[in-house]
Enzyme design. Structure first.
Site, PDB file in Angstrom:
ATOM      1  N   TYR A 116      47.381  37.424  44.449  1.00 18.60           N
ATOM      2  CA  TYR A 116      48.530  37.505  45.349  1.00 18.60           C
ATOM      3  C   TYR A 116      48.078  37.722  46.788  1.00 18.60           C
ATOM      4  O   TYR A 116      46.994  38.248  47.048  1.00 18.60           O
ATOM      5  CB  TYR A 116      49.518  38.587  44.912  1.00 18.60           C
ATOM      6  CG  TYR A 116      48.981  40.001  44.930  1.00 18.60           C
ATOM      7  CD1 TYR A 116      48.972  40.766  46.097  1.00 18.60           C
ATOM      8  CD2 TYR A 116      48.499  40.584  43.765  1.00 18.60           C
ATOM      9  CE1 TYR A 116      48.489  42.058  46.103  1.00 18.60           C
ATOM     10  CE2 TYR A 116      48.017  41.878  43.763  1.00 18.60           C
ATOM     11  CZ  TYR A 116      48.006  42.598  44.944  1.00 18.60           C
ATOM     12  OH  TYR A 116      47.523  43.874  44.937  1.00 18.60           O
ATOM     13  N   TYR A 153      54.352  42.268  41.615  1.00 18.00           N
ATOM     14  CA  TYR A 153      54.461  43.590  41.002  1.00 18.00           C
ATOM     15  C   TYR A 153      55.922  43.977  40.835  1.00 18.00           C
ATOM     16  O   TYR A 153      56.764  43.675  41.685  1.00 18.00           O
ATOM     17  CB  TYR A 153      53.815  44.644  41.907  1.00 18.00           C
ATOM     18  CG  TYR A 153      52.309  44.683  41.875  1.00 18.00           C
ATOM     19  CD1 TYR A 153      51.635  45.445  40.928  1.00 18.00           C
ATOM     20  CD2 TYR A 153      51.559  43.983  42.813  1.00 18.00           C
ATOM     21  CE1 TYR A 153      50.241  45.508  40.928  1.00 18.00           C
ATOM     22  CE2 TYR A 153      50.170  44.039  42.814  1.00 18.00           C
ATOM     23  CZ  TYR A 153      49.525  44.802  41.863  1.00 18.00           C
ATOM     24  OH  TYR A 153      48.150  44.857  41.863  1.00 18.00           O
ATOM     25  N   ARG A 176      44.247  38.783  47.171  1.00 16.47           N
ATOM     26  CA  ARG A 176      43.509  39.588  46.205  1.00 16.47           C
ATOM     27  C   ARG A 176      43.114  38.731  45.009  1.00 16.47           C
ATOM     28  O   ARG A 176      43.939  37.968  44.497  1.00 16.47           O
ATOM     29  CB  ARG A 176      44.362  40.755  45.677  1.00 16.47           C
ATOM     30  CG  ARG A 176      44.781  41.832  46.653  1.00 16.47           C
ATOM     31  CD  ARG A 176      43.645  42.509  47.380  1.00 16.47           C
ATOM     32  NE  ARG A 176      42.411  42.770  46.628  1.00 16.47           N
ATOM     33  CZ  ARG A 176      42.232  43.756  45.759  1.00 16.47           C
ATOM     34  NH1 ARG A 176      43.197  44.605  45.488  1.00 16.47           N
ATOM     35  NH2 ARG A 176      41.076  43.934  45.148  1.00 16.47           N
ATOM     36  N   HIS A 205      44.360  47.423  37.968  1.00 17.58           N
ATOM     37  CA  HIS A 205      43.999  48.765  38.435  1.00 17.58           C
ATOM     38  C   HIS A 205      43.759  49.663  37.223  1.00 17.58           C
ATOM     39  O   HIS A 205      44.523  49.611  36.255  1.00 17.58           O
ATOM     40  CB  HIS A 205      45.128  49.354  39.276  1.00 17.58           C
ATOM     41  CG  HIS A 205      45.398  48.600  40.536  1.00 17.58           C
ATOM     42  ND1 HIS A 205      44.802  48.919  41.734  1.00 17.58           N
ATOM     43  CD2 HIS A 205      46.206  47.536  40.797  1.00 17.58           C
ATOM     44  CE1 HIS A 205      45.235  48.096  42.676  1.00 17.58           C
ATOM     45  NE2 HIS A 205      46.088  47.238  42.140  1.00 17.58           N
ATOM     46  N   HIS A 209      43.365  41.112  39.361  1.00 20.01           N
ATOM     47  CA  HIS A 209      42.756  42.404  39.064  1.00 20.01           C
ATOM     48  C   HIS A 209      43.725  43.290  38.305  1.00 20.01           C
ATOM     49  O   HIS A 209      44.939  43.110  38.371  1.00 20.01           O
ATOM     50  CB  HIS A 209      42.314  43.113  40.351  1.00 20.01           C
ATOM     51  CG  HIS A 209      43.445  43.446  41.270  1.00 20.01           C
ATOM     52  ND1 HIS A 209      43.991  42.532  42.138  1.00 20.01           N
ATOM     53  CD2 HIS A 209      44.152  44.586  41.448  1.00 20.01           C
ATOM     54  CE1 HIS A 209      44.976  43.089  42.816  1.00 20.01           C
ATOM     55  NE2 HIS A 209      45.101  44.345  42.413  1.00 20.01           N
TER      56      HIS A 209
END
Lengths: 247, 236
Positions: A152, A113, A162, A167, A165
């Site tokens: 990640y 991120y 995770r 959000h 995905h």
């Protein structure tokens, strides 16, 4: 005798089915342990405060805001699998939710991120910001273009990862419809072993967050597509009066 | 088998996670991407009413501040009008008054704050209205005039701001309401506060006026997610 039709009165939204949502306390997702209320929620009949909510328009956002391949590009396109994510925002009565703000954020293709708190060793992509937003059209449709995010690792158990995905944040027509969720990708083997996914008790509800590959919406020789419909709380029809306030 | 109902089901919630700022407040995450970030100006420049500052922290079950929380607020203007087409008086709301805001906490301290105007009282449900004899005639008249309708008495909720909290570890956004401790009379009659069975828990929804900053009233509203003095959370 035929009764006169009552004047349209504001109606409340369907009660949220909290058995379908994750409960607050889900110990395998460790952070929830200290961040979950221990006492019961207080249930309200809705008033004007709950059936209203912010209204957004095209002056709030820019057309490029829904194109994550271009909206942070500095020296070229971001690296990764080019995809379109599209779908509709509907309510539980299957009515479209028009002109509502949909915001998304995600990691880059390597699972990193663009956030000062993310220290994962996968590199930042200089051409990828990772956020986008758009308004649904009159039929509730929305679409984004982006790159598929990578999985990640995260510190829950030492080897938790995770699934890929995105959000998703949606407003709906009232503050009582406000929802944040996550979209997963069809076929990802990390989905069934993710403690955050598994906060949702109902397998059918988990399936609702998994976007299928949509070959019909992709562009040949350019990008794939995934379809993700979002359902917000529906609204009661005013069959009999039980009015919200003094009108 | 009975007939099927065919309602769709609401999409289940998931936590906003630790990087919610990227999507909803990227400037705070450390990069500029949008021409304008939404939610920074709740009241706009032209709204009448008392300008106020509200600040607080969200604490977890250990008493530690939650430093990655994002709050959204929703409120009426100083006359109790919402900037939403279903409010009968929305056309009178001042241009630029949105009533919605989005704030994040300081990453080091967990403190959040926002500036707005103090909301006015909002009509309550009729189902919760008191018996007409409980309402003084002068109050009836005033309320009817304020709504521009004139024939029905309307019970008002005390001034309040709806608050929605998301963060890592919170699986579904938490709703609560912030009331003002200097509105004791209105609070005492508020239909929502009075739904709270344990009267002392109502205090968890009161913002306390602690002083002034920049010449404006400063209110403190701390939110406790769990444990002692746990904030009352709502299922709207």
């Amino acid at each position: 005798m035929i009764r006169p039709t009552p004047a349209p009165a504001p109606a409340e939204y369907h009660q949220r089915d909290r058995a379908r949502h994750p409960p607050a306390l889900t110990p395998p997702y460790k952070t929830s342990v200290a961040r979950s209320p221990r006492l019961a929620l207080l249930s309200l009949q809705q008033s004007m405060s709950e059936i209203t909510g912010p209204v957004f328009g095209h002056t709030d956002i820019d057309p490029i805001d829904n194109d994550l391949i271009r909206n942070y590009a500095k020296t070229g396109d971001p690296v990764g699998e080019r995809i379109i994510v599209h779908g509709r925002v509907l309510d539980e009565n299957a009515r479209p939710v028009p002109n509502t703000l949909v915001e998304i954020w995600q990691a880059n293709a390597g699972g990193r991120y663009r956030h000062k708190k993310d220290t994962y060793l996968a590199p930042i992509d200089p051409n990828f910001g990772g956020c986008g937003r758009t308004l649904t059209d009159a039929e509730g449709y929305y679409h984004f273009r982006t790159v598929k995010p990578g999985a990640y690792p995260w510190r829950n158990h030492v080897n938790n990862w995770r699934p890929a995905h995105i959000h998703v944040s949606v407003f709906g027509s009232s503050f009582s419809q406000r929802l944040i969720t996550q979209m997963y990708f069809e076929g990802d083997p990390l989905i069934p072993i993710c403690p955050i996914v598994n906060t949702i008790p109902d397998p059918a509800a988990i399936d609702q967050l998994i976007a299928p590959l949509d070959m019909n919406a992709g562009i040949a020789l350019d990008c794939l597509a995934y379809k993700f419909d979002i359902v917000l709380r529906g609204r009661r029809s005013t069959l009999f009066e039980n009015r919200l306030e003094g009108n | 088998m009975p007939q099927p109902l065919h309602y769709l089901k609401e999409s289940p919630s998931q936590t906003a996670g630790p990087y919610v700022h990227i999507g909803l407040a990227p400037g705070a995450a450390g990069f500029d991407i949008y021409r304008q970030e939404l939610g920074r100006d709740i009241a706009g420049p032209n709204a009448e009413g008392q300008r106020i500052i509200v600040e607080g922290v969200v604490t977890d079950g250990t008493g530690a501040p939650v430093k990655d929380v994002l709050l959204e607020v929703w409120q009426a203007d100083a006359q109790g009008r919402h900037a939403h087409p279903e409010d009968p008086r929305h056309a009178e709301v001042a241009q630029g008054f949105r009533g919605w805001g989005r704030v994040i906490t300081d990453f080091d301290t967990g403190l959040w704050s926002f500036r707005t105007v103090k909301p006015g009282p909002v009509p309550a449900r009729r189902a919760l209205a008191p018996h007409p004899e409980e309402v003084r005639p002068a109050e009836q008249e005033e309320q009817a005039d304020a709504l521009g309708r004139g024939h029905q008495q309307v019970r008002r909720m005390a001034p309040h701001i709806t608050v929605w909290i998301v963060a890592r570890g919170i699986n579904i956004g938490l709703n609560t309401r912030m009331y003002f401790d200097d509105e004791a009379e209105a609070n005492a009659a508020d239909p929502v506060l009075n739904l709270i069975e344990q009267a002392h828990r109502r205090d968890t929804l009161l913002a306390r006026r602690t002083g002034e900053r920049d010449g404006l009233p400063l209110y403190r509203f701390d939110i406790r997610l769990q444990g002692e003095d746990e904030t009352v959370f709502l299922d709207l």
